[in-house]
Design a protein around this motif. Sequence first.
Motif, mmCIF file in Angstrom:
data_model
loop_
_atom_site.group_PDB
_atom_site.id
_atom_site.type_symbol
_atom_site.label_atom_id
_atom_site.label_comp_id
_atom_site.label_asym_id
_atom_site.label_seq_id
_atom_site.Cartn_x
_atom_site.Cartn_y
_atom_site.Cartn_z
ATOM 1 N N SER A 1 40.501 13.795 15.449
ATOM 2 C CA SER A 1 40.355 15.021 14.824
ATOM 3 C C SER A 1 39.008 15.723 14.996
ATOM 4 O O SER A 1 38.028 14.917 15.023
ATOM 5 C CB SER A 1 40.875 14.966 13.478
ATOM 6 O OG SER A 1 39.867 14.309 12.638
ATOM 7 N N ASP A 2 38.966 16.995 14.856
ATOM 8 C CA ASP A 2 37.788 17.834 14.737
ATOM 9 C C ASP A 2 37.134 17.532 13.610
ATOM 10 O O ASP A 2 35.543 17.357 13.376
ATOM 11 C CB ASP A 2 37.971 19.164 14.744
ATOM 12 C CG ASP A 2 38.494 19.460 16.493
ATOM 13 O OD1 ASP A 2 37.956 18.742 17.260
ATOM 14 O OD2 ASP A 2 39.201 20.635 16.518
ATOM 15 N N ALA A 3 37.544 17.042 12.382
ATOM 16 C CA ALA A 3 37.107 16.725 10.962
ATOM 17 C C ALA A 3 36.292 15.722 10.980
ATOM 18 O O ALA A 3 35.003 15.901 10.107
ATOM 19 C CB ALA A 3 38.140 16.739 10.184
ATOM 20 N N ILE A 4 36.205 14.881 11.996
ATOM 21 C CA ILE A 4 35.156 13.455 11.940
ATOM 22 C C ILE A 4 34.085 13.750 12.698
ATOM 23 O O ILE A 4 33.303 13.028 12.972
ATOM 24 C CB ILE A 4 36.185 12.336 12.479
ATOM 25 C CG1 ILE A 4 35.562 10.961 11.582
ATOM 26 C CG2 ILE A 4 36.329 12.296 13.777
ATOM 27 C CD1 ILE A 4 36.375 9.712 12.086
ATOM 28 N N LYS A 5 34.075 14.829 13.539
ATOM 29 C CA LYS A 5 32.903 15.026 14.357
ATOM 30 C C LYS A 5 31.738 15.636 13.773
ATOM 31 O O LYS A 5 31.980 16.119 12.612
ATOM 32 C CB LYS A 5 33.232 16.188 15.386
ATOM 33 C CG LYS A 5 34.135 15.826 16.559
ATOM 34 C CD LYS A 5 34.403 17.055 17.470
ATOM 35 C CE LYS A 5 35.333 16.650 18.633
ATOM 36 N NZ LYS A 5 35.399 17.974 19.747
ATOM 37 N N LEU A 6 30.593 14.983 14.140
ATOM 38 C CA LEU A 6 29.221 15.288 13.467
ATOM 39 C C LEU A 6 29.117 16.914 13.395
ATOM 40 O O LEU A 6 28.907 17.524 14.231
ATOM 41 C CB LEU A 6 28.097 14.499 13.969
ATOM 42 C CG LEU A 6 28.106 12.988 13.297
ATOM 43 C CD1 LEU A 6 29.331 12.306 13.602
ATOM 44 C CD2 LEU A 6 26.936 12.327 13.950
ATOM 45 N N ALA A 7 28.783 17.238 12.241
ATOM 46 C CA ALA A 7 28.565 18.713 12.068
ATOM 47 C C ALA A 7 27.204 18.960 12.824
ATOM 48 O O ALA A 7 27.001 20.262 13.458
ATOM 49 C CB ALA A 7 28.388 19.241 10.480
#
Length: 426
Positions: free
Chosen positions: A283-289
């Motif tokens: 998911s994109d949510a777990i990617k580092l901001a």
Amino acid sequence: RMYLLLQSILFQRPSNMTTTIAPESVTIPSTQTQATEPPSILFVPSEKLQAVVVVSLGKMCLQNEEQAKKIIPAFGQILDGSQDPAMKNNIMYALTDMCVRYASLVDPLIPQMTTCLKDKFLSVRRTTLILLINLLQEDYLKIRGNGKFFFRILHTLLDPSQEIQHLTTFYIQQRMLKRLPKIMYSNFVESIFHFNDFKEHGSFNKFIVSDKEKILFDLSGERKTEKRRTLYKFMLENMNDEQRFQTTYRLCQDVLGGVVEDNIKLTPASLPVLKDTFFVLASDAIKLASLKSKAGDNDEPETDEDRANMVMHAAKKQIISGVVKKNVMENVIPIIIGLKHKLEAAKSPLISDLFQYLRKLMEDYKNEVTEILAEDKQLAKEIEFDLRRFEQDEQERRERDQQERLRPVKSRTQSPASVRSSRAAS
């Protein structure tokens, strides 16, 4: 005599009670009254009267710990059996008051109190949530180290009432995370096992849950997949980059690595756990901001301060990127390759989820994956072939789905002609 009188009114057998509580189940020391028998009640108390008696009895117990020890368990039984919203609300208020004074006596009733978060009446759910938040805010209840309690609060994000959703979101983001900034990270891996009701792991999801709690808070099964993933997304969005990085590592080690090392068996029960894990990892949510491109990255700096900030941001991004890539090379890819062999040997349907995640890794870390696979040419060819075949299968599936969606439309457009032909024939 006042204690005995109120108990006689409260512990009648109203028609809406599924659990009977006899007056004799609450014993009163004879030293507190001249009579040893409760006063006889010559009328049938109404639900409204009993609800008011709950408040009165609760207030009286605040002045008498011995009475509180007798009454608090009885309140828990009424909370389990009553269907009257006024009664439940007033018991919640009474228990909240007594929790402030006798926290250790009320702690065993937390399961009964939290089940009211799933009550069919909105007023009960709202009252329960507000009172529990107040107790948490004042430290009369503890959520640190109590994963089951934390998950109950998290469940209210799925409530049909937007008011309750907003209240929970505000409390978690503006209060809980300020005091316990790591609570999302520390409970995330546990949440995947808990929400899927997977109890076969040696360490995770060891909570004691009653049958009623299990029914009310159940999120297992394919029908509730989206609800689980809504909570995963919320938890990830409320982590910082370091916590997301550590969560990726723990998911690979504890869940995917657990399958490789046979700590988690490939059974129908573990299938949803692994599917959810692959979903989270891809998911994109777990990617580092800090690694995501920002809108102003390509803008020309206007001042020396802007230039300095841009240089600092670029340097920080490069350092973080290097750490993440090293983690992918050393920890993630070897586990994925080992898991691929295991799933293929078992002919598991999870192989498609693994390839979706592997394809995501290839998009984000193509050079690193290629570097690892360069040492094993045969494995590299197998993965390349499998990915190509997987993409072809996905394309064929999408085409079939599109044809299925178009088929009813065609039948509807052809139906008038078929009707006319049938009429002509007749």
